[in-house]
Each structure stands twice: as C-alpha cells, then as structure tokens.
Design a protein around this motif. Structure first.
Motif, PDB file in Angstrom:
ATOM      1  N   GLY A 190       0.783  -1.230   0.000  1.00 17.45           N
ATOM      2  CA  GLY A 190       0.000   0.000   0.000  1.00 17.45           C
ATOM      3  C   GLY A 190       0.814   1.280   0.000  1.00 17.45           C
ATOM      4  O   GLY A 190       0.261   2.367  -0.180  1.00 17.45           O
ATOM      5  N   VAL A 191       2.132   1.179   0.196  1.00 16.49           N
ATOM      6  CA  VAL A 191       2.962   2.381   0.270  1.00 16.49           C
ATOM      7  C   VAL A 191       3.052   3.075  -1.088  1.00 16.49           C
ATOM      8  O   VAL A 191       2.949   4.300  -1.179  1.00 16.49           O
ATOM      9  CB  VAL A 191       4.372   2.046   0.796  1.00 16.49           C
ATOM     10  CG1 VAL A 191       5.259   3.287   0.786  1.00 16.49           C
ATOM     11  CG2 VAL A 191       4.298   1.465   2.198  1.00 16.49           C
ATOM     12  N   ALA A 192       3.233   2.313  -2.151  1.00 14.89           N
ATOM     13  CA  ALA A 192       3.334   2.900  -3.487  1.00 14.89           C
ATOM     14  C   ALA A 192       2.051   3.635  -3.858  1.00 14.89           C
ATOM     15  O   ALA A 192       2.086   4.762  -4.372  1.00 14.89           O
ATOM     16  CB  ALA A 192       3.637   1.808  -4.514  1.00 14.89           C
ATOM     17  N   GLU A 193       0.922   3.014  -3.582  1.00 22.36           N
ATOM     18  CA  GLU A 193      -0.366   3.654  -3.883  1.00 22.36           C
ATOM     19  C   GLU A 193      -0.551   4.916  -3.059  1.00 22.36           C
ATOM     20  O   GLU A 193      -1.060   5.928  -3.549  1.00 22.36           O
ATOM     21  CB  GLU A 193      -1.506   2.670  -3.625  1.00 22.36           C
ATOM     22  CG  GLU A 193      -2.898   3.272  -3.748  1.00 22.36           C
ATOM     23  CD  GLU A 193      -3.174   3.880  -5.115  1.00 22.36           C
ATOM     24  OE1 GLU A 193      -3.792   4.963  -5.159  1.00 22.36           O
ATOM     25  OE2 GLU A 193      -2.770   3.272  -6.129  1.00 22.36           O
ATOM     26  N   ARG A 194      -0.126   4.880  -1.781  1.00 22.98           N
ATOM     27  CA  ARG A 194      -0.250   6.068  -0.946  1.00 22.98           C
ATOM     28  C   ARG A 194       0.602   7.213  -1.485  1.00 22.98           C
ATOM     29  O   ARG A 194       0.129   8.354  -1.576  1.00 22.98           O
ATOM     30  CB  ARG A 194       0.159   5.722   0.493  1.00 22.98           C
ATOM     31  CG  ARG A 194       0.267   6.921   1.458  1.00 22.98           C
ATOM     32  CD  ARG A 194      -1.018   7.754   1.499  1.00 22.98           C
ATOM     33  NE  ARG A 194      -2.149   6.999   1.941  1.00 22.98           N
ATOM     34  CZ  ARG A 194      -2.571   6.961   3.215  1.00 22.98           C
ATOM     35  NH1 ARG A 194      -1.925   7.611   4.151  1.00 22.98           N
ATOM     36  NH2 ARG A 194      -3.646   6.281   3.529  1.00 22.98           N
ATOM     37  N   LEU A 195       1.831   6.938  -1.880  1.00 18.99           N
ATOM     38  CA  LEU A 195       2.688   7.986  -2.442  1.00 18.99           C
ATOM     39  C   LEU A 195       2.140   8.512  -3.755  1.00 18.99           C
ATOM     40  O   LEU A 195       2.201   9.714  -4.030  1.00 18.99           O
ATOM     41  CB  LEU A 195       4.111   7.454  -2.635  1.00 18.99           C
ATOM     42  CG  LEU A 195       4.914   7.169  -1.362  1.00 18.99           C
ATOM     43  CD1 LEU A 195       6.308   6.666  -1.727  1.00 18.99           C
ATOM     44  CD2 LEU A 195       5.021   8.410  -0.487  1.00 18.99           C
ATOM     45  N   LEU A 196       1.599   7.618  -4.567  1.00 22.47           N
ATOM     46  CA  LEU A 196       1.017   8.052  -5.835  1.00 22.47           C
ATOM     47  C   LEU A 196      -0.214   8.923  -5.597  1.00 22.47           C
ATOM     48  O   LEU A 196      -0.424   9.926  -6.287  1.00 22.47           O
ATOM     49  CB  LEU A 196       0.654   6.838  -6.692  1.00 22.47           C
ATOM     50  CG  LEU A 196       0.158   7.149  -8.109  1.00 22.47           C
ATOM     51  CD1 LEU A 196       1.196   7.938  -8.894  1.00 22.47           C
ATOM     52  CD2 LEU A 196      -0.190   5.858  -8.851  1.00 22.47           C
ATOM     53  N   SER A 197      -1.019   8.561  -4.608  1.00 24.79           N
ATOM     54  CA  SER A 197      -2.201   9.369  -4.271  1.00 24.79           C
ATOM     55  C   SER A 197      -1.788  10.761  -3.813  1.00 24.79           C
ATOM     56  O   SER A 197      -2.424  11.763  -4.156  1.00 24.79           O
ATOM     57  CB  SER A 197      -3.014   8.679  -3.176  1.00 24.79           C
ATOM     58  OG  SER A 197      -3.528   7.448  -3.622  1.00 24.79           O
ATOM     59  N   ILE A 198      -0.715  10.831  -3.025  1.00 27.68           N
ATOM     60  CA  ILE A 198      -0.219  12.118  -2.547  1.00 27.68           C
ATOM     61  C   ILE A 198       0.262  12.978  -3.711  1.00 27.68           C
ATOM     62  O   ILE A 198      -0.098  14.156  -3.828  1.00 27.68           O
ATOM     63  CB  ILE A 198       0.923  11.905  -1.528  1.00 27.68           C
ATOM     64  CG1 ILE A 198       0.356  11.332  -0.219  1.00 27.68           C
ATOM     65  CG2 ILE A 198       1.678  13.202  -1.260  1.00 27.68           C
ATOM     66  CD1 ILE A 198       1.424  10.879   0.761  1.00 27.68           C
ATOM     67  N   THR A 199       1.070  12.389  -4.586  1.00 26.47           N
ATOM     68  CA  THR A 199       1.601  13.165  -5.709  1.00 26.47           C
ATOM     69  C   THR A 199       0.489  13.570  -6.667  1.00 26.47           C
ATOM     70  O   THR A 199       0.478  14.691  -7.185  1.00 26.47           O
ATOM     71  CB  THR A 199       2.682  12.373  -6.465  1.00 26.47           C
ATOM     72  OG1 THR A 199       2.144  11.113  -6.902  1.00 26.47           O
ATOM     73  CG2 THR A 199       3.877  12.104  -5.565  1.00 26.47           C
TER      74      THR A 199
END
Length: 336
Positions: free
Chosen positions: A298-307
């Motif tokens: 879930g970390v990659a998706e969270r960073l992508l959501s932030i960006t």
C-alpha cells in the motif's frame, strides 16, 4: 510405605519480608512478552532476505536489544505494527496494536536521542540494527495515517528525514559490518556498487523522466536543476540494479535513493514543488515492485495518491507512467 522427599530449603515458602508482598521485579508484562514472541517467531522471518540472515534478525538482533532500550522499543514497535496488519482494519485489535506500536516507536526515538551522542566500537551494531528497524516502521506507518493526505505527507517527510539522519552514523563502519555477523543481512542487490561514481546506462525504462529532466533545464535555476538531475540519476541507477536481479528489490536497495538524494531535493519535496513530487511518484514504482514485504503493501499507492493530489493539473501528464505501473491504468483514480 512411600518415602517422602523433603522440599529443598530454597523452594520452601519464604518466611522473610519477601513474603509480605509481590516483588515488583517479578511482575510480568504479558503484552511485551507476546510482542517479543511474535517478533522472534514471525516478524523476523519477514525482514530476512534469506535463511542465513533470518538468524541475525531473530536471534542476534533481539539479544543486542536486551542491552539497548532504544532497539528493544523498536523491535516491540515493529512486532505491534506487524500484528496490526494481520488484523482486520476495522477491528479493535488492529487499532490497539497501532497505538501500541506508536508508543514504542516514540519511546525508541526518545531513548536513542537521550543515550546516543556518538557511534563507536561499543554501539555501532545496535545503531545499525536500529537504523534497519526504522525503515519498515516508516513504511507501514505512512499507510496507517488514514485518508488525510496532508497529514500522511507530513508523516512521510518526517520519517524520510529521520531515515536520512541515522544512516551517516554507520557508514564509517562498513568494513566492520561486512566482516561481522551483521554482514549477512546485507542483500546482494546493494553489494559491490560504488554509487558515487556509477554511470547510468544509455537506455533505461525511465524514458519519460529523462524527458522531464530536459524540460526542467529550461524552467528552473541551477540549484533546482542539479537537485532534480541527481535525484533522477540515482533513481536510474537503482532501477537498473533492481532489473539486474532475479529477486524483487530489497528494502536496502529502496533506501539507497532515500540516502543519496540531496538535501536540496528534500527541501523542494517539503515545499511540494511539482518536479520533486513527479520524481517521488517514479520512486513509488520501485516500491510497488517490492511489495512482497508486508510493510511495503500500500505504500506505493499512498505515495502516488499524494503526488496525484498535490501536483498541479498542468503537470499531471508526467504521472502517467507511474500510474500505469502502479495501478495498471493511468486514468484509474486513487483508491480510498
């Protein structure tokens, strides 16, 4: 008649003042015992990249932690976080483990700051293991902050800064690390690489990011151009290194980029400059490819959501490749 065996005097009921009340030293903290047990039996295996390194995480790290409270609290925090991920997100236990993990994490950092003023031959092992324990917590905690992206990004930045601060403390002991039992925890994909002088190959899969770098040269002053250029350069090296291994990228490889990007890049990221966020989204692709680790889920998706949320609309076309790699479709919206 059966012969009775006298009770050894050492096991007889005490008649001294000790019998007047419980000895506080004998009071059991069942919760902490449960956490240590879970770490040694389950969590340690998830941190190891092979069976040889598993012994170091399960045995050597814990034995060292008994002498360093900051490391012991870090172990308890990791175990609590791992247990939280094994529970349903809406369950009471999940929330309790999250709170418990945070308490031990805060205690770990407080004791580290209070007890460690420098690194030497007596404590470098404990500090190295502590630095390694921070990253899984950093990753998992960034996903456990709910749907508030403002708070999640602030949490990410503070943990990013913490990870970067601890690393220089142990780099001077590299030779000692590699010749000790701790050398077994160093994955193959970070060995034998001189990151300071390595050259990126002529072709990489980060084609769009290279095009973005060319655009940056026309828009920004030299300090920003250099910060973005070096962040992209290191990211290309890490991607190539990952592609050259039959295994998924290790978390040690993921940390290389965090360690080596410049302070100026981190400043730009904290300012939410579009270019820094676009580069971060590409870094998230590498995290997505390492998601066999529970603490990276879930970390990659969270960073992508932030960006995706913070990059202005006129810049978002540069996020299409990361979206395709992480979500499978550049038009797919962020999950909630």
């Amino acid at each position: 008649m059966p012969v009775s065996t006298p009770i050894p005097s050492s096991l007889e009921t005490p008649t001294s003042d000790l019998a007047a009340g419980p000895d506080l030293d004998l009071c059991l903290n069942v919760t902490q015992i449960r956490l240590i047990h879970h770490y040694t039996v389950v969590t340690a295996k998830t941190l190891a990249h092979n069976s040889d390194s598993e012994e170091v995480f399960a045995t050597h790290l814990v034995n060292t932690a008994f002498h360093y409270p900051f490391l012991l609290h870090a172990v308890l925090a990791l175990a609590a976080l791992h247990l939280s991920r094994l529970e349903e997100p809406t369950s009471k236990l999940h929330k309790e483990y999250i709170v418990l993990a945070e308490k031990h994490h805060v205690a770990s950092l407080a004791d580290f700051r209070a007890s460690v003023s420098n690194i030497d031959n007596t404590n470098w092992r404990a500090i190295l293991l502590f630095a390694g324990a921070l990253f899984p917590y950093f990753c998992t905690a960034s996903v456990s902050t709910g749907n508030d992206l403002e708070y999640a990004f602030g949490h990410f930045l503070s943990n990013l800064a913490l990870t970067r601060r601890v690393r220089p403390m142990v780099t001077g002991f590299y030779d000692e690390i590699m010749s000790s039992e701790l050398g077994r925890i160093i994955p193959e994909d970070v060995k034998g690489m001189n990151w300071a002088v390595a050259e990126a190959p002529v072709e990489t899969e980060l084609v769009q990011l290279r095009k973005f770098s060319e655009v940056v040269h026309q828009l920004y002053p030299p300090d920003i151009v250099d910060a973005y250029g070096y962040a992209i350069h290191v990211l290309e090296l890490v991607f190539v290194r990952a592609a050259g291994s039959a295994k998924r990228p290790s978390d040690a490889l993921l940390k290389i980029w965090i360690y080596l990007v410049s302070d100026r890049y981190v400043e730009l990221l904290s300012e939410r400059q579009p270019g820094s966020l676009i580069i971060l989204a590409h870094y998230a692709v590498l995290i997505r490819r390492s998601e066999q680790c529970w603490y990276l889920e879930g970390v990659a998706e969270r960073l992508l959501s932030i960006t995706d949320a913070f990059v202005p609309s006129e810049w978002r076309s540069w996020l299409e490749w990361p979206k395709l790699q992480i979500r499978g479709d550049p038009t797919t919206p962020a999950s909630t």
